[in-house]
Design a protein around this motif. Structure first.
Motif, short mmCIF file in Angstrom:
data_model
loop_
_atom_site.label_atom_id
_atom_site.label_comp_id
_atom_site.label_asym_id
_atom_site.label_seq_id
_atom_site.Cartn_x
_atom_site.Cartn_y
_atom_site.Cartn_z
N UNK A 111 0.82 -1.21 0.00
CA UNK A 111 0.00 0.00 0.00
C UNK A 111 0.85 1.27 0.00
N UNK A 145 -3.48 -7.44 -0.76
CA UNK A 145 -4.71 -7.50 0.03
C UNK A 145 -4.84 -8.86 0.70
N UNK A 149 -5.00 -9.62 4.71
CA UNK A 149 -6.14 -10.33 5.30
C UNK A 149 -5.68 -11.62 6.00
N UNK A 191 -2.23 -20.36 -0.09
CA UNK A 191 -2.46 -19.08 -0.79
C UNK A 191 -1.43 -18.03 -0.32
N UNK B 1 -9.94 -18.38 1.82
CA UNK B 1 -10.56 -17.39 2.67
C UNK B 1 -11.81 -16.79 2.05
N UNK B 52 -8.87 -3.93 1.90
CA UNK B 52 -9.10 -5.38 1.98
C UNK B 52 -10.59 -5.72 1.95
N UNK B 54 -12.54 -4.92 -0.20
CA UNK B 54 -12.93 -5.16 -1.59
C UNK B 54 -13.24 -6.64 -1.83
N UNK B 55 -12.55 -7.51 -1.10
CA UNK B 55 -12.81 -8.95 -1.25
C UNK B 55 -14.25 -9.25 -0.83
N UNK B 56 -14.65 -8.73 0.30
CA UNK B 56 -16.01 -8.98 0.80
C UNK B 56 -17.06 -8.40 -0.14
#
Lengths: 473, 160
Positions: A111, A145, A149, A191, B1, B52, B54-56
């Motif tokens: 970022x 991202x 996460x 992943x 995930x 993050x 954005x995934x949801x």
């Protein structure tokens, strides 16, 4: 006529800071400083609180690496309690700290730094941000991202909150790891490996195009400090500190938390609220040193995990001794992340990881205690004194950003002198000066401390904005 | 995930220590309890909206963003559609707005919800405190009704 260039705020940092660059009458750089302009009072307002509140209280100092504060604080409390925590609790804390390191490094690399690295230091500032990265390299945007996460989700699974989990307490952790949570984390690992592999490959492809930045981004010899295990592998949560000199020779080894304040002093400068840590026997500023990913990799002989060890070998080939350019913090950060993912996998396969004994109970058995851990951006030290009732009477925090402070200031000066001549500069040049600071990934919110009375300038202006009076404390 | 595609994502934002700024998390708590028996509705509450999420968003068919507004009159409720938008300048790394999050979901995951709306409540005070101002407190029942209607309409549209 002299001139001062001010970059305020420095963008894409954790917290608020500014840079000033002083030019002489010929337009050449005379001096430069990095100022941390916010002040926090945690060491002061924790006084009078019960020591067992300290981890939860101190973790509120910042939302970026609260876990490291939790751990360093809990360890200081355990020194006051004179207890050794159960093996499983230590392993669970280690996993939590590594998860935080991965998510924090993902934020820093993808970022904050990647707009400079992928789009260019001179690229259009209106598009030099994470959206620009996403447009240019969406696969890296997704990897960033996902890695963030990954770390945040582990923190949430273990501590029930993504930020400021209350799970780490003096004596251990509040509850053991459930099998379902272990399995969920294990399922996330493939992943994570793929994403960090992608990032390392992408970084190595572009690093060669930054040869001039590597030369002048805080590229000078310093000492380095970091936690290390007895087998000379990297450590984030336990172990002891090692200090090496610019050639890689060990200056001092086995520095545990109790001895830290005997060997590390803190200096103050008038232009910033952040202190300057230094190795006492060498004095200030000669005893200044760097911490964080670059220091960790310079100090360690091995990462202790197979894939990260391969990367460490490659990293150490960047120089014949310690890698000195702060530009390489970016590379070291990615190796840290790979290590973190591998170590989490190792921890999860520990046969005792689901053990129910995760907390030692005790009261006040000493009136002073210190704890240390590696935060993502470097060594973190908490030191408390209590009265017979366990109430805090004194607290001191030595923060990674304070330990990098001298190098950051020297780095800003080095870059400013290289790029600014005849009083001429462009936005791209100033961005390079900012980018020097970004390599360190400083987190300013926990780095600031008042020393004695808070310096204060009170200016009284009349309705026309003219100064009527001024009080300087 | 990545979780199975949810029908409706309620995404709230705010700081519960800043008086009316906490109205988003309060409404998220209400929604979480109100829709607890409906797994196709997912509620996420955050102090800040970060990339993050954005995934949801990419996994949802419909998104309802909830936030307070310092531009509206105190207690004023507004519900309006949101379109993806990339900011031209001044992007904050630690906080994105609803349009930017939608753009992230579209550009990174090639997935956009079929509908996205932003519900805002005008803030009377964002000073330190855990209580709402009177206008915001009075607006809460209407805001809850509007959330229920919006979610019900979204679910109905997917059944057609």
């Amino acid at each position: 006529m002299t001139q001062t260039i001010t970059i305020d705020p420095v963008t894409r940092l954790e917290g608020h800071g500014k840079i000033t660059i002083q030019l002489n009458g010929q337009g050449e750089v005379e001096d430069a400083h990095f100022h941390v302009t916010q002040v926090r009072g945690f060491e002061r307002f924790s006084q009078g609180r019960p020591f067992y509140e300290m981890p939860a209280l101190m973790a509120r100092i910042c939302g970026i690496c609260p876990v490291s504060h939790l751990i360093a604080s809990a360890k200081a409390c355990e020194a006051i309690m004179s207890v050794k925590i159960p093996h499983t609790a230590a392993q669970l804390r280690r996993m939590l700290n590594l998860a935080q390191m991965v998510q924090s490094h993902a934020l820093s690399f993808f970022y904050l730094a990647s707009p400079d690295l992928l789009l260019g230091m001179e690229s259009d500032p209106a598009a030099r941000h994470i959206f620009g990265v996403v447009a240019s390299k969406p696969e890296l945007g997704r990897a960033g991202i996902a890695l963030r996460r990954f770390g945040q989700h582990i923190i949430e699974l273990l501590g029930n909150k993504r930020i400021h989990p209350g799970w780490v307490v003096p004596g251990g952790v509040t509850e053991p790891l459930a099998p379902a949570k272990r399995d969920e984390i294990l399922a996330m690992l493939p992943e994570a490996y793929a994403n960090i592999g992608l990032a390392l490959a992408a970084y190595k492809q572009i690093a060669d195009s930054f040869k001039s930045e590597i030369e002048i981004f805080a590229n000078f010899p310093t000492n380095y400090l970091g936690l290390i295990n007895e087998d000379e592998s990297v450590e984030f949560t336990d172990g002891t500190l090692r200090l090496i000199d610019p050639k890689g020779n060990i200056i001092e080894d086995g520095i545990d938390a109790n001895r830290f304040s005997q060997v590390v002093g803190e200096a103050v400068e008038p232009y910033t609220y952040t202190k300057f840590a230094y190795y006492k026997p060498l004095g200030y500023p000669e005893g200044s040193y760097r911490v964080g990913p670059l220091a960790r990799l310079n100090i360690a002989k091995t990462m202790g995990t197979p894939r990260a060890d391969q990367e460490l070998v490659e990293f150490k080939q960047l120089a014949s001794g310690p890698v000195q350019s702060s530009f390489h913090y970016h590379h070291a950060r990615l190796v840290d992340m790979l290590y973190g993912i591998e170590k989490i996998e190792q921890i999860l396969t520990d046969p005792l990881i689901l053990d129910k004994h995760v907390r030692a109970i005790a009261g006040v058995n000493r009136l002073e205690g210190a704890g240390q851990a590696e935060a993502p951006r470097g060594t973190l030290h908490h030191h408390y004194k209590v009265d017979e009732n366990g109430l805090i009477t004194w607290a001191n925090l030595v923060i990674a950003t304070g330990q990098n402070n001298n190098a950051m200031n020297k780095g800003v000066l080095q870059a400013a002198k290289e790029y600014i001549h005849d009083g001429q500069f462009t936005e791209g040049i100033l961005n390079r000066v900012e980018a020097v600071i970004r390599t360190f990934d400083p987190c300013l919110s926990c780095s600031t401390h008042a020393f004695g009375q808070m310096p204060l300038v009170l200016t009284l202006l009349n309705p026309d904005g003219e100064q009527v009076d001024q009080l300087v404390r | 995930m990545r979780s199975p595609r949810v029908c409706v994502l309620i995404l709230a934002c705010g700081n519960t220590l800043r008086s009316d700024d906490g109205v988003g998390p309060w409404l998220a708590d209400w929604a979480e309890q109100h829709f607890a028996a409906q797994p196709e509705i997912r509620v996420i509450s955050r102090q800040q909206w970060t990339p993050d999420l954005a995934v949801d968003i990419s996994e949802a068919r419909s998104v309802l963003f909830i936030d307070c507004s310092i531009e509206s009159d105190p207690g004023t409720i507004q519900l309006r559609p949101v379109e993806p938008a990339v900011p031209q300048q001044g992007l904050a790394t630690h906080h994105q707005g609803a349009p930017e999050l939608l753009a992230f979901a579209r550009d990174l995951y090639a997935s956009s919800p079929s509908s996205a709306q932003l519900l805002t409540i005008g803030a009377g005070s964002t000073e330190l405190g855990e209580d709402f101002s009177e206008p915001v407190r009075s607006a809460l029942p209407q805001a809850c009704n509007l959330i229920e209607q919006t979610v019900t309409l979204a679910l109905a549209s997917f059944e057609r």
